[in-house]
Design a protein around this motif. Structure first.
Motif: not given
Length: 226
Positions: A16-17, A31-35, A43-44, A81-82
């Motif tokens: 996750i970034h 948080y907005r994130a990138k898988w 979203a995490v 994580v969604t």
């Protein structure tokens, strides 16, 4: 009847970034994130520990419920994580100038979407779920303006009417919850009514009052109406 035995995808923390903080949920920041391995925006919600939320989300699947991808279970980096809803929360939308153009047709459409999501939780999900913290901050908009119910940190599986701990947010909290009486899915129905009020008026009931003042008024007016 007990909650179902479920499993969910365990996502590595280093997969996750993280980008910016985009709000707070029950018991954690979002948080907005990138898988990274899936090249997917997500979203995490960072948590101190994994409790019921991942278990509940793992059995839910509905157009108007936030989609659950998995959980990070590597101590101390716990998280839910969604899907990421780029439109932000309904609360933020109703506080914006854009909401001034919202007509009754839009309100009815969104009211129906939230109602469908709640009906699924109460009647169609594998096990009945009470959200317990339904409010405009816990309803989010996708890029194409579809509403989705999110943040199940306070939610419970429920197969019968029962006592539950005081949880939720004034003034969305039902009088039976405030009084620590036996509760059922009707406590979510009360909260849904408050969200409808928000959409119709673009205001929150009891604006300017403190939490305990709101609690007293909700209980007193309910008793007076009996």
């Amino acid at each position: 009847m007990s909650s179902p035995s479920v499993s969910f995808v365990q996502i590595r923390f280093d997969d996750i970034h993280f980008f910016e903080n985009c709000g707070g949920g029950s018991f954690g920041s979002v948080y907005r994130a990138k898988w990274v391995s899936r090249d997917k925006e997500v979203a995490v919600k960072k948590l101190l520990k994994i409790e019921n939320e991942a278990e509940i989300l793992s059995v839910l699947s509905h157009r108007n419920i936030i989609q659950f991808y998995g959980a990070i279970v590597e101590a101390p980096n716990y998280g839910i994580v969604t899907e990421y809803a780029s439109g932000g929360s309904l609360y933020d939308y109703l506080s914006s100038e854009e909401s001034e153009e919202m007509d009754i047709g839009q309100i009815m459409t969104w009211a129906a979407e939230i109602a469908r999501g709640m009906h699924y939780l109460h009647s169609e999900a594998p096990v009945k779920v009470i959200h317990r913290d339904l409010k405009s901050r816990n309803v989010v908009l996708t890029a194409d303006k579809i509403l989705k119910i999110c943040d199940f940190g306070a939610s419970k599986f429920l197969t019968h009417t029962t006592h539950m701990s005081l949880v939720g947010t004034f003034p969305w909290m039902a009088p039976e919850v405030i009084q620590s009486l036996p509760v059922s899915e009707t406590c979510d129905t009360f909260s849904y009514g408050v969200v409808l009020w928000e959409m119709l008026t673009r205001e929150i009931p009891f604006h300017g009052l403190e939490g305990l003042q709101v609690a007293w008024l909700v209980v007193e007016r309910t008793v007076a109406g009996l």
